[in-house]
Design a protein around this motif. Sequence first.
Motif, PDB file in Angstrom:
ATOM      1  N   VAL A   7      42.199  83.778   6.832  1.00  0.00           N
ATOM      2  CA  VAL A   7      40.778  83.772   7.185  1.00  0.00           C
ATOM      3  C   VAL A   7      40.289  85.213   7.092  1.00  0.00           C
ATOM      4  CG1 VAL A   7      40.943  81.759   8.695  1.00  0.00           C
ATOM      5  CG2 VAL A   7      41.225  84.048   9.667  1.00  0.00           C
ATOM      6  N   SER A   8      38.986  85.377   6.960  1.00  0.00           N
ATOM      7  CA  SER A   8      38.437  86.727   6.892  1.00  0.00           C
ATOM      8  C   SER A   8      37.156  86.799   7.709  1.00  0.00           C
ATOM      9  CB  SER A   8      38.162  87.136   5.444  1.00  0.00           C
ATOM     10  OG  SER A   8      37.080  86.401   4.910  1.00  0.00           O
ATOM     11  N   TYR A   9      36.774  88.013   8.047  1.00  0.00           N
ATOM     12  CA  TYR A   9      35.536  88.209   8.793  1.00  0.00           C
ATOM     13  C   TYR A   9      35.012  89.613   8.538  1.00  0.00           C
ATOM     14  CZ  TYR A   9      38.367  90.854  12.152  1.00  0.00           C
ATOM     15  OH  TYR A   9      39.200  91.777  12.736  1.00  0.00           O
ATOM     16  N   MET A  10      33.739  89.807   8.841  1.00  0.00           N
ATOM     17  CA  MET A  10      33.112  91.122   8.796  1.00  0.00           C
ATOM     18  C   MET A  10      32.457  91.376  10.146  1.00  0.00           C
ATOM     19  SD  MET A  10      31.370  91.260   4.995  1.00  0.00           S
ATOM     20  CE  MET A  10      30.379  89.795   5.261  1.00  0.00           C
ATOM     21  N   ASP A  11      32.499  92.625  10.583  1.00  0.00           N
ATOM     22  CA  ASP A  11      31.858  92.987  11.848  1.00  0.00           C
ATOM     23  C   ASP A  11      31.345  94.411  11.739  1.00  0.00           C
ATOM     24  OD1 ASP A  11      31.055  92.916  14.556  1.00  0.00           O
ATOM     25  OD2 ASP A  11      32.886  93.955  15.132  1.00  0.00           O
ATOM     26  N   ILE A  12      30.082  94.603  12.063  1.00  0.00           N
ATOM     27  CA  ILE A  12      29.477  95.933  12.050  1.00  0.00           C
ATOM     28  C   ILE A  12      29.158  96.339  13.479  1.00  0.00           C
ATOM     29  CG2 ILE A  12      27.455  97.276  11.363  1.00  0.00           C
ATOM     30  CD1 ILE A  12      27.345  95.626   8.802  1.00  0.00           C
ATOM     31  N   ASN A  13      29.619  97.524  13.843  1.00  0.00           N
ATOM     32  CA  ASN A  13      29.369  98.055  15.182  1.00  0.00           C
ATOM     33  C   ASN A  13      29.149  99.558  15.055  1.00  0.00           C
ATOM     34  OD1 ASN A  13      29.180  98.576  17.890  1.00  0.00           O
ATOM     35  ND2 ASN A  13      31.346  98.229  18.343  1.00  0.00           N
ATOM     36  N   GLY A  14      27.885  99.980  15.075  1.00  0.00           N
ATOM     37  CA  GLY A  14      27.585 101.392  14.886  1.00  0.00           C
ATOM     38  C   GLY A  14      27.947 101.833  13.480  1.00  0.00           C
ATOM     39  N   PHE A  15      28.808 102.862  13.376  1.00  0.00           N
ATOM     40  CA  PHE A  15      29.242 103.360  12.067  1.00  0.00           C
ATOM     41  C   PHE A  15      30.425 102.570  11.515  1.00  0.00           C
ATOM     42  CE2 PHE A  15      27.759 107.930  13.302  1.00  0.00           C
ATOM     43  CZ  PHE A  15      26.439 107.525  13.159  1.00  0.00           C
ATOM     44  N   SER A  16      30.935 101.647  12.291  1.00  0.00           N
ATOM     45  CA  SER A  16      32.143 100.905  11.918  1.00  0.00           C
ATOM     46  C   SER A  16      31.785  99.609  11.192  1.00  0.00           C
ATOM     47  CB  SER A  16      32.951 100.588  13.184  1.00  0.00           C
ATOM     48  OG  SER A  16      33.976  99.664  12.916  1.00  0.00           O
TER      49      SER A  16
ATOM     50  N   VAL B 281      48.431  90.180  10.043  1.00  0.00           N
ATOM     51  CA  VAL B 281      49.147  88.907  10.177  1.00  0.00           C
ATOM     52  C   VAL B 281      48.949  88.395  11.604  1.00  0.00           C
ATOM     53  CG1 VAL B 281      50.860  89.375   8.388  1.00  0.00           C
ATOM     54  CG2 VAL B 281      51.300  90.147  10.713  1.00  0.00           C
ATOM     55  N   HIS B 282      48.637  87.112  11.732  1.00  0.00           N
ATOM     56  CA  HIS B 282      48.473  86.471  13.043  1.00  0.00           C
ATOM     57  C   HIS B 282      49.311  85.201  13.059  1.00  0.00           C
ATOM     58  CE1 HIS B 282      44.818  88.338  15.146  1.00  0.00           C
ATOM     59  NE2 HIS B 282      45.124  89.140  14.144  1.00  0.00           N
ATOM     60  N   MET B 283      50.049  85.012  14.139  1.00  0.00           N
ATOM     61  CA  MET B 283      50.943  83.860  14.208  1.00  0.00           C
ATOM     62  C   MET B 283      50.640  82.991  15.422  1.00  0.00           C
ATOM     63  SD  MET B 283      55.093  83.744  14.381  1.00  0.00           S
ATOM     64  CE  MET B 283      55.151  83.703  16.180  1.00  0.00           C
ATOM     65  N   ASN B 284      50.462  81.706  15.152  1.00  0.00           N
ATOM     66  CA  ASN B 284      50.358  80.715  16.214  1.00  0.00           C
ATOM     67  C   ASN B 284      51.769  80.280  16.592  1.00  0.00           C
ATOM     68  OD1 ASN B 284      47.324  80.241  16.074  1.00  0.00           O
ATOM     69  ND2 ASN B 284      47.910  79.731  13.971  1.00  0.00           N
ATOM     70  N   GLY B 285      52.230  80.682  17.756  1.00  0.00           N
ATOM     71  CA  GLY B 285      53.534  80.245  18.239  1.00  0.00           C
ATOM     72  C   GLY B 285      53.343  79.044  19.143  1.00  0.00           C
ATOM     73  N   TYR B 286      53.843  77.885  18.711  1.00  0.00           N
ATOM     74  CA  TYR B 286      53.576  76.671  19.477  1.00  0.00           C
ATOM     75  C   TYR B 286      54.864  75.914  19.802  1.00  0.00           C
ATOM     76  CZ  TYR B 286      54.065  73.831  15.192  1.00  0.00           C
ATOM     77  OH  TYR B 286      54.542  73.214  14.064  1.00  0.00           O
ATOM     78  N   VAL B 287      54.735  75.054  20.796  1.00  0.00           N
ATOM     79  CA  VAL B 287      55.851  74.240  21.285  1.00  0.00           C
ATOM     80  C   VAL B 287      55.366  72.799  21.374  1.00  0.00           C
ATOM     81  CG1 VAL B 287      57.330  73.774  23.286  1.00  0.00           C
ATOM     82  CG2 VAL B 287      56.899  76.137  22.575  1.00  0.00           C
ATOM     83  N   GLU B 288      56.233  71.857  21.071  1.00  0.00           N
ATOM     84  CA  GLU B 288      55.919  70.436  21.244  1.00  0.00           C
ATOM     85  C   GLU B 288      56.759  69.865  22.375  1.00  0.00           C
ATOM     86  OE1 GLU B 288      54.502  67.941  17.693  1.00  0.00           O
ATOM     87  OE2 GLU B 288      56.075  69.217  16.830  1.00  0.00           O
TER      88      GLU B 288
ATOM     89  N   ILE C 163      40.973  78.573  15.645  1.00  0.00           N
ATOM     90  CA  ILE C 163      40.099  77.508  15.138  1.00  0.00           C
ATOM     91  C   ILE C 163      40.689  76.918  13.859  1.00  0.00           C
ATOM     92  CG2 ILE C 163      37.832  77.026  14.128  1.00  0.00           C
ATOM     93  CD1 ILE C 163      36.680  79.073  16.122  1.00  0.00           C
ATOM     94  N   ASP C 164      41.228  77.774  13.001  1.00  0.00           N
ATOM     95  CA  ASP C 164      41.910  77.297  11.794  1.00  0.00           C
ATOM     96  C   ASP C 164      43.082  76.386  12.174  1.00  0.00           C
ATOM     97  OD1 ASP C 164      42.637  77.576   8.811  1.00  0.00           O
ATOM     98  OD2 ASP C 164      44.448  78.320   9.798  1.00  0.00           O
ATOM     99  N   PHE C 165      43.849  76.775  13.186  1.00  0.00           N
ATOM    100  CA  PHE C 165      44.963  75.958  13.686  1.00  0.00           C
ATOM    101  C   PHE C 165      44.442  74.599  14.179  1.00  0.00           C
ATOM    102  CE2 PHE C 165      47.719  74.478  17.116  1.00  0.00           C
ATOM    103  CZ  PHE C 165      49.002  74.674  16.622  1.00  0.00           C
ATOM    104  N   LEU C 166      43.317  74.614  14.884  1.00  0.00           N
ATOM    105  CA  LEU C 166      42.754  73.372  15.420  1.00  0.00           C
ATOM    106  C   LEU C 166      42.359  72.413  14.301  1.00  0.00           C
ATOM    107  CD1 LEU C 166      40.471  74.853  18.246  1.00  0.00           C
ATOM    108  CD2 LEU C 166      42.743  73.821  18.507  1.00  0.00           C
ATOM    109  N   PHE C 167      41.805  72.944  13.222  1.00  0.00           N
ATOM    110  CA  PHE C 167      41.483  72.099  12.068  1.00  0.00           C
ATOM    111  C   PHE C 167      42.753  71.511  11.466  1.00  0.00           C
ATOM    112  CE2 PHE C 167      37.223  74.121  11.687  1.00  0.00           C
ATOM    113  CZ  PHE C 167      36.472  72.982  11.429  1.00  0.00           C
ATOM    114  N   ARG C 168      43.726  72.365  11.217  1.00  0.00           N
ATOM    115  CA  ARG C 168      44.925  71.922  10.499  1.00  0.00           C
ATOM    116  C   ARG C 168      45.775  70.948  11.303  1.00  0.00           C
ATOM    117  NH1 ARG C 168      48.291  75.346  10.223  1.00  0.00           N
ATOM    118  NH2 ARG C 168      47.417  77.195  11.235  1.00  0.00           N
ATOM    119  N   HIS C 169      45.702  71.040  12.628  1.00  0.00           N
ATOM    120  CA  HIS C 169      46.519  70.167  13.473  1.00  0.00           C
ATOM    121  C   HIS C 169      45.721  68.998  14.057  1.00  0.00           C
ATOM    122  CE1 HIS C 169      50.332  72.577  13.724  1.00  0.00           C
ATOM    123  NE2 HIS C 169      49.509  73.479  13.214  1.00  0.00           N
ATOM    124  N   GLY C 170      44.503  68.795  13.555  1.00  0.00           N
ATOM    125  CA  GLY C 170      43.749  67.598  13.899  1.00  0.00           C
ATOM    126  C   GLY C 170      43.019  67.618  15.219  1.00  0.00           C
TER     127      GLY C 170
END
Length: 327
Positions: free
Chosen positions: A233-242, A161-168, A298-305
């Motif tokens: 959002v999802s991603y894949m990353d390969i680093n050595g055996f990981s 879980v990732h949260m964008n904590g923002y203030v206006e 980046i997802d936040f930037l899209f959604r907030h214009g």
Amino acid sequence: MATSKKSKSAIVAQLLFQVPHQTNKFCNLYFAALNSFSYLLIIIIFKEIQSEFFPFIIEDQVVGYTHNRFASHLRKYDDVFIYSENNGGRFGSHLKLNSKLKTADERTRVVGEVIKCLGEEDLIPGIRNELYPVTSTFGSPIFFSLERAAAPYFGIKAYGVHMNGYVEKDGQKFLWIGKRTQVKPTYPGMLDHLVAGGLPHGIACGENIIKECEEEAGIPRSISNRARPVGAVSYMDINGFSYKRDVLFCYDLKLPEDFVPKNQDGEVESFQLIPVAHVANVIRRTEFFKPNCSLVIIDFLFRHGYICPEYFGYLDLLQSLRSGDCS
């Protein structure tokens, strides 16, 4: 002498956080999508590296991927793991659990004993004694639970879980950004979300975000229960055996103007409130952010214009962000 835009962004980040230069693979990958040739080249290289891994199968379901050389360390544990050569079957060469292991609890116990041994041999560093569920897709039956540090070595789907904590303020939006401590075993000193964490076995996303809010930023439940789920959002990353295959559930939380976060678990060195436009420039022009945080922001930037259709490469970038495997 005039200062370039790139150096201005770097100066902003350095003044605010004094962060070291780090590699940000995912941010670079997504912005490379603006150049179709570069993007195709990245895909080709990734698929070539991906071919070094073979499926990890449980009950005829692909639950992960294991590097062929890492799997060689598992062969001595043949009472737990079975390696099958490619015999023209459905999965080709693959790793599976011994068929004698029938229940999730039994699998969790015996695999955990193997992971402990591998940790003592430094083949799996950073044992955390935190379990992740092993499943084919989110919400599906759990085959067993696996030590968090071992998850990428078995290529299982991991969730967070990732949260964008923002203030206006005065019509402008600001994001609270944290700087990870230098003693963190992963990405020390890099910029991070106000709140983020893995999703361990046995806790729902909403409850986990409330727990992480308290631990990482001292946000009381009276405020954190207003956090709004906004997608994944999802991603894949390969680093050595990981081989990381992560899905991040994204949340937004609008915070009171006078709220100041206070870290409770010792994993955050400092917090700063930064205009969203400045955060966007830091992501675009530097490599200071922990890589997966860049995707969520980046997802936040899209959604907030903040990223508009008029920008060159808008659809390519959006497609790249949305084309992952969120299952």
